[in-house]
Write a protein that holds these residues in place. Structure first.
Motif, PDB file in Angstrom:
ATOM      1  N   GLU A   1       0.838  -1.088   0.068  1.00  0.00           N
ATOM      2  CA  GLU A   1      -0.053   0.064   0.362  1.00  0.00           C
ATOM      3  C   GLU A   1       0.822   1.419   0.346  1.00  0.00           C
ATOM      4  OE1 GLU A   1      -3.358  -2.255   2.205  1.00  0.00           O
ATOM      5  OE2 GLU A   1      -2.065  -0.951   3.198  1.00  0.00           O
ATOM      6  N   PHE A   2       2.520   0.991   0.595  1.00  0.00           N
ATOM      7  CA  PHE A   2       2.859   1.732   0.427  1.00  0.00           C
ATOM      8  C   PHE A   2       2.989   2.983  -1.123  1.00  0.00           C
ATOM      9  CE2 PHE A   2       4.638   0.884   5.139  1.00  0.00           C
ATOM     10  CZ  PHE A   2       3.895   1.205   5.763  1.00  0.00           C
ATOM     11  N   GLU A   3       3.433   2.219  -1.843  1.00  0.00           N
ATOM     12  CA  GLU A   3       3.401   2.337  -3.312  1.00  0.00           C
ATOM     13  C   GLU A   3       2.757   2.127  -4.022  1.00  0.00           C
ATOM     14  OE1 GLU A   3       5.837   4.296  -3.190  1.00  0.00           O
ATOM     15  OE2 GLU A   3       8.213   2.799  -1.964  1.00  0.00           O
ATOM     16  N   HIS A   4       1.633   1.196  -3.814  1.00  0.00           N
ATOM     17  CA  HIS A   4       0.646   1.306  -5.023  1.00  0.00           C
ATOM     18  C   HIS A   4      -0.290   2.261  -5.954  1.00  0.00           C
ATOM     19  CE1 HIS A   4      -0.969  -3.918  -4.412  1.00  0.00           C
ATOM     20  NE2 HIS A   4      -0.234  -3.331  -5.445  1.00  0.00           N
ATOM     21  N   ASN A   5      -0.374   2.975  -4.581  1.00  0.00           N
ATOM     22  CA  ASN A   5      -0.993   4.390  -4.937  1.00  0.00           C
ATOM     23  C   ASN A   5      -0.080   5.515  -5.537  1.00  0.00           C
ATOM     24  OD1 ASN A   5      -3.853   3.691  -4.756  1.00  0.00           O
ATOM     25  ND2 ASN A   5      -3.419   3.973  -3.119  1.00  0.00           N
ATOM     26  N   ASN A   6       1.438   4.828  -5.176  1.00  0.00           N
ATOM     27  CA  ASN A   6       2.221   6.365  -5.554  1.00  0.00           C
ATOM     28  C   ASN A   6       3.073   5.775  -6.836  1.00  0.00           C
ATOM     29  OD1 ASN A   6       4.214   8.518  -5.003  1.00  0.00           O
ATOM     30  ND2 ASN A   6       5.567   7.062  -3.832  1.00  0.00           N
ATOM     31  N   LYS A   7       3.332   4.956  -7.164  1.00  0.00           N
ATOM     32  CA  LYS A   7       4.275   4.071  -8.070  1.00  0.00           C
ATOM     33  C   LYS A   7       3.823   3.573  -9.094  1.00  0.00           C
ATOM     34  CE  LYS A   7       8.437   4.917  -6.695  1.00  0.00           C
ATOM     35  NZ  LYS A   7       8.182   5.316  -4.724  1.00  0.00           N
ATOM     36  N   ILE A   8       2.536   3.434  -8.765  1.00  0.00           N
ATOM     37  CA  ILE A   8       1.834   2.669 -10.161  1.00  0.00           C
ATOM     38  C   ILE A   8       0.677   3.852 -10.857  1.00  0.00           C
ATOM     39  CG2 ILE A   8       0.148   0.678 -10.709  1.00  0.00           C
ATOM     40  CD1 ILE A   8       1.551  -0.738  -8.944  1.00  0.00           C
ATOM     41  N   LEU A   9       0.324   3.778 -11.799  1.00  0.00           N
ATOM     42  CA  LEU A   9      -0.953   4.818 -12.435  1.00  0.00           C
ATOM     43  C   LEU A   9      -1.674   3.273 -13.053  1.00  0.00           C
ATOM     44  CD1 LEU A   9       1.033   7.951 -13.961  1.00  0.00           C
ATOM     45  CD2 LEU A   9      -0.137   7.452 -11.348  1.00  0.00           C
ATOM     46  N   PHE A  10      -2.679   4.299 -13.773  1.00  0.00           N
ATOM     47  CA  PHE A  10      -3.514   3.017 -14.280  1.00  0.00           C
ATOM     48  C   PHE A  10      -2.985   2.073 -15.419  1.00  0.00           C
ATOM     49  CE2 PHE A  10      -4.143   6.896 -16.645  1.00  0.00           C
ATOM     50  CZ  PHE A  10      -4.525   6.382 -17.591  1.00  0.00           C
ATOM     51  N   TYR A  11      -1.836   3.171 -16.713  1.00  0.00           N
ATOM     52  CA  TYR A  11      -1.482   2.539 -17.839  1.00  0.00           C
ATOM     53  C   TYR A  11      -0.599   1.028 -16.872  1.00  0.00           C
ATOM     54  CZ  TYR A  11       1.900   6.338 -16.609  1.00  0.00           C
ATOM     55  OH  TYR A  11       3.183   6.588 -15.859  1.00  0.00           O
ATOM     56  N   ASP A  12      -0.088   1.387 -15.663  1.00  0.00           N
ATOM     57  CA  ASP A  12       0.532  -0.323 -15.142  1.00  0.00           C
ATOM     58  C   ASP A  12      -0.151  -1.062 -14.605  1.00  0.00           C
ATOM     59  OD1 ASP A  12       3.257   1.936 -15.337  1.00  0.00           O
ATOM     60  OD2 ASP A  12       2.097   2.692 -13.630  1.00  0.00           O
ATOM     61  N   TYR A  13      -1.747  -1.650 -15.184  1.00  0.00           N
ATOM     62  CA  TYR A  13      -2.139  -2.139 -14.646  1.00  0.00           C
ATOM     63  C   TYR A  13      -3.540  -2.147 -15.577  1.00  0.00           C
ATOM     64  CZ  TYR A  13      -4.954   0.700 -11.965  1.00  0.00           C
ATOM     65  OH  TYR A  13      -5.765   2.080 -11.469  1.00  0.00           O
TER      66      TYR A  13
END
Length: 714
Positions: free
Chosen positions: A490-502
């Protein structure tokens, strides 16, 4: 420093309903002010930075025809004993914003006066002195000195029309603050049609009713003296431990509005509701959730699929729903916001998109009912609110769905990263209520349960950093691979990942099409895709500098040529890690020349660590960290040819106890320095008696982060 004024605002809708500024001043400082001559403090507080002589809060809820008026008044009289307090109170700031809910202008009425030790009073002209800075109003208090008393207030009224049910914002505050308070008073006034939930906690003073002449009006008060200060340290939940109060007022003119109210209302206005009982919760939620929704999409997904168990099937359907009713539309919202086109018509008539937790729960209940799989609705509250048995404010409730498969599965929030059995960590290991759903249809019973929780062995971060120095020792190349599990993701999901990553991951997994592939005309499709591709590239470019800055702050270094890649999104199970690879060049703040030798700040690469300041060593409050967690750092440094390494003894550390640990082992293998460090927070809660034990491993980790090694030329 500046003193933030109590967050209250003044709304003037009608001058006939608003008090004049002189009347407001008289309300606080008039002839009935019993503290206007209170200028001394007890000897025991002479060394405190500041002492609050008097703190007053007043809340008033009344109606006039269709008009509803809410008043909130706040005052504080403070003795300043040192320069830190003078600095803190030398500037006041507040914001003035419009309230879009009522379309009205919000204003703030503030009073400030300074009383000198000789009794001279100086009332500040707050309107004249206020200046606008960065969307705030600021007031400087001139000639403030040690030994002065500052006396200030903030007065707010809010008036609006309402013929329906309306819930005022809940108020939850501790009585105490960072300075001791000699005298405290809270008054609370209501009348018919205002329903009040109010209680004090943790040995707070009781709310007492004050008799009034008018039968339809009611007044209550809390009085307390000599309230000790609290430092409000890190990892602390004030409302769980300190004397505090919580209240919410709900306005409802008739029985039908009372039934629609999103609150645990008392039986009638004259009763103060002090706790929401198990029965209250049952009665409130027994009809809130019900199986609902067209299952065609899910049934099509299940065709031709075989599952080893209901548990496997339930999880598979959940992930499918997450895409079908959420992530499938994310591109469309981005495209719409960028004004590329209006894409929503491409999904056909009345597409289903879950925007609320209730929609997910009702739909999932429909699926479970059809599959004849038993389930419960879980009513819980975060541990920062205290136990579920003390819950009072409905908005503090969180709802989970528990599916009674072979091994029970819990579902919490519904978002692109949500995972079965990984719900809000603040709910873990707390008492909760399970609403038993009879035959998958109706809530028939309620029982207390204890929610499960992840351990420090589930919430893990593993980081491997490979370092090699340039030939001229002016820079270093670094490769960092991070694998995160459990809540640590959760520390990085919203920080490092944008929608185009998934989203492409989901499209491929479920055989659905990107939104622009649904455009029929090839000419339009090509145009929109070109614009969308340019938009995504812009997003990526914006992320480059952001990620570079984050790595610099994490390690206190300067870097160049930073590149980040998401290798795995970690969105399909607690045990499936989020994996991120970063490559970058360190340009400064790592290598220091010392004659023919070089000093390397190698300890940096276990990331920034908690620095316990001297004033934090003594602690009376219990410790509440976010959740149990573990970190493992592996550092591989290539030793340049012609050099040897010294200073390894400082990198071998072992501190372990029942609260946690920091263990590090360093050795040279094949001309490479290999360091493996682990840090564990074993529990999310520790009694204050264990604080020194926590400090032991926290200090060890911090000290390691400061360590250096020496490269000596042969």
């Amino acid at each position: 420093m500046k003193f933030k004024l109590f967050l209250l605002t003044l709304l003037w809708v009608s001058l006939s309903q608003a008090q004049t500024k002189d009347e407001i001043k008289d309300f606080f400082w008039g002839k009935n002010d019993e503290y206007k001559s209170a200028n001394t403090i007890p000897e025991k507080y002479k060394n405190e930075s500041a002492v609050v002589i008097y703190k007053y809060e007043d809340y008033d809820f009344h109606k006039f025809g269709k008009s509803v008026t809410y008043r909130a008044a706040f005052r504080k009289r403070v003795k300043l004993n040192d320069q830190a307090a003078v600095t803190s109170f030398s500037e006041f700031s507040y914001s003035e914003k419009s309230n879009p809910r009522y379309g009205a202008v919000l204003k703030t009425v503030i009073g400030i006066k300074v009383i000198k030790p000789n009794g001279t009073e100086n009332i500040i002209n707050t309107e004249k002195e206020a200046v606008s800075v960065d969307k705030e109003k600021k007031i400087a208090v001139p000639n403030l000195e040690i030994g002065d008393i500052i006396d200030f207030y903030n007065y707010s009224t809010e008036t609006f029309s309402s013929t329906y049910e309306f819930g005022f914002d809940a108020v939850e505050r501790t009585l105490g603050e960072t300075y001791p308070i000699l005298n405290y008073k809270l008054t609370f006034q209501t009348e018919n049609d205002f329903f009040v939930n109010f209680n004090t906690y943790n040995n707070g003073p009781e709310l007492k009713q004050i008799p009034l002449e008018k039968s339809g009006e009611r007044k209550y008060e809390i009085v307390a003296t000599d309230i000790p200060k609290n430092d409000f340290p890190r990892w602390f939940l004030p409302l769980v431990e300190l004397p505090c109060y919580k209240f919410q007022v709900y306005f409802a003119r008739s029985g039908k509005f009372e039934q629609r109210a999103a609150a645990f209302l008392p039986e009638k206005e004259s009763i103060i509701k002090r706790v929401a009982t198990k029965e209250d919760i049952f009665n409130y939620y027994d009809t809130k959730f019900f199986p609902s929704g067209n299952l065609n999409d899910v049934e099509n997904f299940l065709k031709g699929k075989n599952f080893k168990s209901n548990e496997e099937k339930v999880k598979a359907v959940y992930y499918f729903m997450r895409h079908q009713f959420y992530t499938r539309y994310i591109e469309a919202f981005v495209i719409n916001d960028a004004n590329i086109m209006n894409p929503f018509g491409l999904y056909g008539y009345d597409p289903v998109f879950f925007t609320k937790e209730e929609q997910f729960i009702n739909y999932f209940m429909q699926f479970l009912k059809k599959q004849k799989i038993e389930f419960d609705i879980i009513v819980a509250t975060g541990r920062e609110n205290g136990p579920i048995s003390d819950v009072l404010i409905q908005e503090n409730i969180r709802i989970l769905l528990k599916v009674n498969t072979e091994s029970p599965i819990y579902f919490g929030i519904f978002d692109p990263f949500s995972i079965p059995n990984q719900f809000d960590s603040s709910l873990e290991n707390t008492k909760a209520y399970a609403l038993k759903v009879s035959k998958n249809k109706k809530v028939s019973d309620i029982e207390e349960i204890t929610l499960p929780g992840l351990t420090y062995k589930d919430n893990v971060t593993k980081v491997t950093t490979n370092l090699s120095l340039s030939a001229d020792f002016t820079s270093a190349n670094a490769s960092k691979i991070s694998s995160l599990y459990g809540h640590n993701k959760e520390f990085e999901h919203n920080n490092k990942i944008l929608f185009y990553d998934y989203i492409n991951e989901d499209y491929e997994k479920y055989g659905t099409s990107p939104v622009l592939d649904l455009v029929r005309k090839q000419k339009d499709k090509d145009k929109y895709k070109k614009e969308y591709t340019a938009l995504i590239e812009k997003f990526k470019q914006n992320q480059v500098e952001k990620f570079k800055k984050e790595i610099e702050e994490e390690y206190d270094i300067k870097v160049d040529k930073h590149d980040l890649k998401v290798d795995k999104t970690g969105r399909f199970g607690i045990d499936e890690p989020l994996v991120i690879t970063e490559n970058f060049t360190i340009t400064s703040n790592f290598i220091k020349k010392a004659g023919n030798n070089y000093i390397l700040d190698i300890g940096k690469f276990i990331s920034s660590q908690v620095d316990i300041e001297e004033k934090e060593y003594e602690r009376t409050n219990n410790i509440y960290t976010i959740f149990p967690r573990s970190f493992e750092y592996t550092i591989n440094l290539d030793i340049p040819e012609g050099y040897t390494l010294s200073g390894l003894e400082k990198l071998n550390v072992k501190v372990e106890n029942e609260t946690g640990s920091f263990v590090s082992k360093a050795e040279v293998k094949d001309n490479k320095l290999v360091i493996v460090s682990t840090k564990n927070y074993i529990n999310s809660y520790e009694p204050n008696a264990n604080w020194k034990k926590m400090i032991a491993f926290l200090d060890a980790a911090y000290q390691f982060s400061q360590e250096k090694v020496l490269l000596k030329k042969n």
